[in-house]
Design a protein around this motif. Structure first.
Motif, PDB file in Angstrom:
ATOM      1  N   ASN B  34       0.855  -1.179   0.000  1.00 61.67           N
ATOM      2  CA  ASN B  34       0.000   0.000   0.000  1.00 61.67           C
ATOM      3  C   ASN B  34       0.892   1.231   0.000  1.00 61.67           C
ATOM      4  OD1 ASN B  34      -2.027   1.841   0.295  1.00 61.67           O
ATOM      5  ND2 ASN B  34      -2.996   0.847   2.046  1.00 61.67           N
ATOM      6  N   ILE B  35       1.126   1.783  -1.166  1.00 64.08           N
ATOM      7  CA  ILE B  35       2.127   2.828  -1.318  1.00 64.08           C
ATOM      8  C   ILE B  35       1.499   4.059  -1.960  1.00 64.08           C
ATOM      9  CG2 ILE B  35       4.264   3.457  -2.497  1.00 64.08           C
ATOM     10  CD1 ILE B  35       4.952   1.460  -0.566  1.00 64.08           C
ATOM     11  N   ASP B  36       1.789   5.229  -1.386  1.00 60.18           N
ATOM     12  CA  ASP B  36       1.389   6.469  -2.042  1.00 60.18           C
ATOM     13  C   ASP B  36       2.527   6.872  -2.976  1.00 60.18           C
ATOM     14  OD1 ASP B  36       0.138   8.728  -2.805  1.00 60.18           O
ATOM     15  OD2 ASP B  36       0.389   9.809  -0.926  1.00 60.18           O
ATOM     16  N   GLY B  37       2.523   6.256  -4.148  1.00 66.26           N
ATOM     17  CA  GLY B  37       3.592   6.473  -5.108  1.00 66.26           C
ATOM     18  C   GLY B  37       3.469   5.413  -6.184  1.00 66.26           C
ATOM     19  N   ALA B  38       4.424   5.404  -7.070  1.00 67.62           N
ATOM     20  CA  ALA B  38       4.388   4.420  -8.158  1.00 67.62           C
ATOM     21  C   ALA B  38       4.949   3.087  -7.667  1.00 67.62           C
ATOM     22  CB  ALA B  38       5.200   4.927  -9.346  1.00 67.62           C
ATOM     23  N   VAL B  39       4.218   2.021  -7.950  1.00 67.31           N
ATOM     24  CA  VAL B  39       4.696   0.683  -7.626  1.00 67.31           C
ATOM     25  C   VAL B  39       5.013  -0.028  -8.939  1.00 67.31           C
ATOM     26  CG1 VAL B  39       4.171  -1.518  -6.527  1.00 67.31           C
ATOM     27  CG2 VAL B  39       3.266   0.597  -5.558  1.00 67.31           C
ATOM     28  N   VAL B  40       6.209  -0.569  -9.044  1.00 61.86           N
ATOM     29  CA  VAL B  40       6.605  -1.288 -10.252  1.00 61.86           C
ATOM     30  C   VAL B  40       7.067  -2.683  -9.852  1.00 61.86           C
ATOM     31  CG1 VAL B  40       8.088  -1.327 -12.285  1.00 61.86           C
ATOM     32  CG2 VAL B  40       7.345   0.863 -11.336  1.00 61.86           C
ATOM     33  N   ILE B  41       6.434  -3.691 -10.413  1.00 63.73           N
ATOM     34  CA  ILE B  41       6.898  -5.065 -10.225  1.00 63.73           C
ATOM     35  C   ILE B  41       7.666  -5.421 -11.484  1.00 63.73           C
ATOM     36  CG2 ILE B  41       6.222  -7.451  -9.805  1.00 63.73           C
ATOM     37  CD1 ILE B  41       3.590  -6.327  -8.639  1.00 63.73           C
ATOM     38  N   GLU B  42       8.989  -5.462 -11.366  1.00 67.61           N
ATOM     39  CA  GLU B  42       9.831  -5.709 -12.537  1.00 67.61           C
ATOM     40  C   GLU B  42       9.792  -7.180 -12.941  1.00 67.61           C
ATOM     41  OE1 GLU B  42      11.198  -3.771 -14.540  1.00 67.61           O
ATOM     42  OE2 GLU B  42      11.239  -1.828 -13.539  1.00 67.61           O
ATOM     43  N   GLU B  43      10.459  -7.511 -14.035  1.00 62.85           N
ATOM     44  CA  GLU B  43      10.340  -8.857 -14.617  1.00 62.85           C
ATOM     45  C   GLU B  43      10.716  -9.960 -13.644  1.00 62.85           C
ATOM     46  OE1 GLU B  43      11.286 -10.183 -18.603  1.00 62.85           O
ATOM     47  OE2 GLU B  43      11.492  -8.093 -19.200  1.00 62.85           O
ATOM     48  N   SER B  44      11.737  -9.731 -12.847  1.00 52.31           N
ATOM     49  CA  SER B  44      12.130 -10.759 -11.879  1.00 52.31           C
ATOM     50  C   SER B  44      11.284 -10.679 -10.609  1.00 52.31           C
ATOM     51  CB  SER B  44      13.601 -10.585 -11.522  1.00 52.31           C
ATOM     52  OG  SER B  44      13.806  -9.301 -10.953  1.00 52.31           O
ATOM     53  N   GLY B  45      10.446  -9.684 -10.524  1.00 56.52           N
ATOM     54  CA  GLY B  45       9.692  -9.454  -9.296  1.00 56.52           C
ATOM     55  C   GLY B  45       8.436 -10.308  -9.187  1.00 56.52           C
ATOM     56  N   MET B  46       8.103 -10.657  -7.957  1.00 52.94           N
ATOM     57  CA  MET B  46       6.890 -11.430  -7.698  1.00 52.94           C
ATOM     58  C   MET B  46       6.195 -10.862  -6.472  1.00 52.94           C
ATOM     59  SD  MET B  46       7.949 -15.379  -8.320  1.00 52.94           S
ATOM     60  CE  MET B  46       9.550 -15.310  -7.556  1.00 52.94           C
ATOM     61  N   VAL B  56       0.300   1.447 -10.645  1.00 54.85           N
ATOM     62  CA  VAL B  56       0.843   0.100 -10.471  1.00 54.85           C
ATOM     63  C   VAL B  56       1.252  -0.423 -11.843  1.00 54.85           C
ATOM     64  CG1 VAL B  56       0.412  -2.254  -9.706  1.00 54.85           C
ATOM     65  CG2 VAL B  56      -0.620  -0.345  -8.466  1.00 54.85           C
ATOM     66  N   THR B  57       2.514  -0.775 -11.992  1.00 49.09           N
ATOM     67  CA  THR B  57       3.014  -1.333 -13.245  1.00 49.09           C
ATOM     68  C   THR B  57       3.537  -2.735 -12.978  1.00 49.09           C
ATOM     69  OG1 THR B  57       3.673   0.878 -13.955  1.00 49.09           O
ATOM     70  CG2 THR B  57       4.603  -0.982 -15.167  1.00 49.09           C
ATOM     71  N   VAL B  58       3.071  -3.683 -13.776  1.00 50.78           N
ATOM     72  CA  VAL B  58       3.491  -5.069 -13.570  1.00 50.78           C
ATOM     73  C   VAL B  58       4.235  -5.561 -14.803  1.00 50.78           C
ATOM     74  CG1 VAL B  58       2.770  -7.380 -12.943  1.00 50.78           C
ATOM     75  CG2 VAL B  58       1.427  -5.427 -12.167  1.00 50.78           C
ATOM     76  N   ARG B  59       5.478  -5.966 -14.604  1.00 48.54           N
ATOM     77  CA  ARG B  59       6.234  -6.640 -15.665  1.00 48.54           C
ATOM     78  C   ARG B  59       6.580  -8.058 -15.242  1.00 48.54           C
ATOM     79  NH1 ARG B  59       9.063  -1.495 -15.588  1.00 48.54           N
ATOM     80  NH2 ARG B  59       8.063  -0.189 -17.147  1.00 48.54           N
ATOM     81  N   GLY B  60       6.444  -8.326 -13.972  1.00 50.46           N
ATOM     82  CA  GLY B  60       6.711  -9.661 -13.440  1.00 50.46           C
ATOM     83  C   GLY B  60       5.413 -10.365 -13.124  1.00 50.46           C
ATOM     84  N   ALA B  61       5.354 -11.009 -11.957  1.00 46.46           N
ATOM     85  CA  ALA B  61       4.189 -11.808 -11.600  1.00 46.46           C
ATOM     86  C   ALA B  61       3.464 -11.187 -10.413  1.00 46.46           C
ATOM     87  CB  ALA B  61       4.628 -13.229 -11.258  1.00 46.46           C
ATOM     88  N   ASP B  70      -4.184   6.384 -10.212  1.00 47.88           N
ATOM     89  CA  ASP B  70      -4.122   6.979 -11.548  1.00 47.88           C
ATOM     90  C   ASP B  70      -4.223   5.914 -12.633  1.00 47.88           C
ATOM     91  OD1 ASP B  70      -3.801   9.430 -10.380  1.00 47.88           O
ATOM     92  OD2 ASP B  70      -1.619   9.444 -10.569  1.00 47.88           O
ATOM     93  N   ALA B  71      -3.406   4.888 -12.536  1.00 49.25           N
ATOM     94  CA  ALA B  71      -3.352   3.937 -13.648  1.00 49.25           C
ATOM     95  C   ALA B  71      -2.805   2.591 -13.184  1.00 49.25           C
ATOM     96  CB  ALA B  71      -2.457   4.483 -14.772  1.00 49.25           C
ATOM     97  N   VAL B  72      -3.188   1.570 -13.933  1.00 53.31           N
ATOM     98  CA  VAL B  72      -2.588   0.247 -13.791  1.00 53.31           C
ATOM     99  C   VAL B  72      -2.095  -0.169 -15.171  1.00 53.31           C
ATOM    100  CG1 VAL B  72      -3.037  -2.205 -13.431  1.00 53.31           C
ATOM    101  CG2 VAL B  72      -3.888  -0.546 -11.776  1.00 53.31           C
ATOM    102  N   VAL B  73      -0.838  -0.584 -15.249  1.00 50.42           N
ATOM    103  CA  VAL B  73      -0.270  -1.034 -16.518  1.00 50.42           C
ATOM    104  C   VAL B  73       0.208  -2.479 -16.347  1.00 50.42           C
ATOM    105  CG1 VAL B  73       1.527  -0.685 -18.235  1.00 50.42           C
ATOM    106  CG2 VAL B  73       0.464   1.292 -17.144  1.00 50.42           C
ATOM    107  N   ALA B  86      -8.510   0.829 -11.875  1.00 51.91           N
ATOM    108  CA  ALA B  86      -7.887   2.145 -12.003  1.00 51.91           C
ATOM    109  C   ALA B  86      -8.693   2.947 -13.017  1.00 51.91           C
ATOM    110  CB  ALA B  86      -6.439   2.027 -12.457  1.00 51.91           C
ATOM    111  N   PRO B  87      -8.578   4.284 -12.979  1.00 52.42           N
ATOM    112  CA  PRO B  87      -9.250   5.094 -14.012  1.00 52.42           C
ATOM    113  C   PRO B  87      -8.688   4.797 -15.401  1.00 52.42           C
ATOM    114  CG  PRO B  87      -8.331   6.501 -12.269  1.00 52.42           C
ATOM    115  CD  PRO B  87      -7.903   5.108 -11.966  1.00 52.42           C
ATOM    116  N   ARG B  88      -7.433   4.419 -15.462  1.00 52.05           N
ATOM    117  CA  ARG B  88      -6.829   4.043 -16.741  1.00 52.05           C
ATOM    118  C   ARG B  88      -6.120   2.705 -16.556  1.00 52.05           C
ATOM    119  NH1 ARG B  88      -2.760   7.428 -18.623  1.00 52.05           N
ATOM    120  NH2 ARG B  88      -2.291   7.990 -16.481  1.00 52.05           N
ATOM    121  N   VAL B  89      -6.493   1.754 -17.348  1.00 53.02           N
ATOM    122  CA  VAL B  89      -5.863   0.439 -17.280  1.00 53.02           C
ATOM    123  C   VAL B  89      -5.306   0.114 -18.652  1.00 53.02           C
ATOM    124  CG1 VAL B  89      -6.178  -2.021 -16.856  1.00 53.02           C
ATOM    125  CG2 VAL B  89      -7.452  -0.373 -15.502  1.00 53.02           C
ATOM    126  N   ARG B  90      -4.057  -0.330 -18.678  1.00 53.09           N
ATOM    127  CA  ARG B  90      -3.445  -0.692 -19.948  1.00 53.09           C
ATOM    128  C   ARG B  90      -2.935  -2.124 -19.831  1.00 53.09           C
ATOM    129  NH1 ARG B  90       0.843   0.896 -23.686  1.00 53.09           N
ATOM    130  NH2 ARG B  90       2.361   1.213 -22.045  1.00 53.09           N
TER     131      ARG B  90
END
Lengths: 115, 231
Positions: B34-46, B56-61, B70-73, B86-90
């Motif tokens: 629960n973060i007030d900021g950008a959360v990025v789960i990178e490729e190796s991240g789970m 929230v940006t997800v590149r991992g699992a 704002d957005a979920v990618v 999210a208001p914007r989901v990609r």
């Protein structure tokens, strides 16, 4: 070469950390740490929990017992707890409240009896 | 600009993460974020747990819901089981995703009352959005539309089993059409996907106890010394 992990000043963690690599905590962490690498409590960091790591550096506040090969308490750092380590360094301005247990080899002449 | 926090690969955190500031995950987190900021789960991240962030940006699992103020990618390399709100989901083509898409503000009253600590909505049941974009005017979010249509109509091998993945052949089955089949170029590019069963299930590499735990080689400290002292 693995990147050094970093927990920023605004982040609060409640739970356990384990694994390998380097980690610097400038935020707050409540819970035990087991790290096969260097664990650093940054100048703005506050950690409550027992720490086991290859090396521990305290620049902020650490409450808990520490077990490591190297322990360094920097100026401004405070460690509240017992330390078990091969090497312990306490810088001028650093604070250690607790016992230190290093492997001390006393000369034969001093063995046995009370001081 | 504040330095982002980063959990490195090889480090696992079990518990709750909250606070403010950007947070990048290369390692493993089991628990809510629960973060007030950008959360990025990178490729190796789970991450196993619900994630809420400004974005929230997800590149991992990710196994859990993702809530973005704002957005979920969900990027091409991502594997997600959970709902995206999210208001914007990609969702980028190539991503593997199973869950609901709720393209609206987290504060939308029709979702019920959002409980940020539990990462859930209580009160009004969240509606299932089946075709959220077909009825939209194209002037709305054209970029969005393109991405979504790419995601919704991936080319598949014709022999692929239906979406109900429970009936899909087991991993070892030789007859299973591999994902690397030429007719499925978008999914087959990543070699990591080749061995996976041809289902819509998102395969999460969940951390198990068999994972190599590190052992710290410590000499027995102070034992002999303590004995000597006791004499």
């Amino acid at each position: 070469m693995k990147a050094r992990g970093y927990i920023g000043p605004g982040i609060h963690l409640r739970g356990t950390i384990d694994g390998s690599g380097e980690l610097v905590v400038d935020g707050t962490l409540v819970g035990p740490v087991e790290l096969a690498g260097v664990f650093t409590v940054g100048g703005r960091g506050a950690v409550t929990g027992d720490v086991q790591a290859k090396a521990v550096e305290v620049e902020g506040k650490l409450e808990g017992s520490v077990r490591a090969e190297d322990v360094a308490i920097r100026s401004g750092g405070a460690l509240y707890g017992d330390v078990q380590a091969l090497r312990v360094g306490l810088d001028d301005g650093g604070a250690l409240h607790g016992t230190v247990d290093m492997d001390v080899e006393l000369p034969e002449a001093l063995l046995g009896g009370d001081a | 600009m504040k330095r982002p926090s980063m959990l490195p690969e090889g480090v696992r955190f079990v518990g709750e993460v909250d606070g403010e500031g950007d947070f990048v995950v290369f390692g493993t987190i089991e628990g809510p974020v629960n973060i007030d900021g950008a959360v990025v789960i990178e490729e190796s991240g789970m991450v196993k747990g619900h994630v809420r962030g400004r974005s929230v940006t997800v590149r991992g699992a990710l196994k859990g819901h993702a809530f973005g103020e704002d957005a979920v990618v969900v990027d091409a390399s991502a594997r997600v089981v959970g709902d995206l709100t999210a208001p914007r989901v990609r969702v980028v083509p190539g991503a593997r995703f199973r869950g609901k898409l709720l393209v609206r503000s987290v504060a939308d009253p029709s979702l019920g009352v959002y409980d940020p600590t539990m990462h859930t909505f209580t009160g009004v049941p969240a509606p299932v959005v089946t075709t959220p974009f077909d009825s939209r005017s194209s002037a709305d979010e054209p970029q969005f539309r393109t991405t979504l249509s790419g995601f919704r109509a991936p080319s598949r091998p014709p022999s692929r089993p239906p979406l109900t993945s429970k009936s899909s052949p087991p991993l070892s089955s030789k007859s299973a059409p591999p994902l690397s089949s030429k007719s499925a170029p978008p999914l087959a590019r990543k070699p990591a996907l080749v061995d996976e069963p041809p289902t819509e299930e998102v395969m999460l590499d969940e951390p198990t106890d068999e994972q190599p735990r590190f052992s710290l080689k410590m000499p027995t400290l102070g034992r002999s010394d303590a004995r000597r002292r006791g004499q």
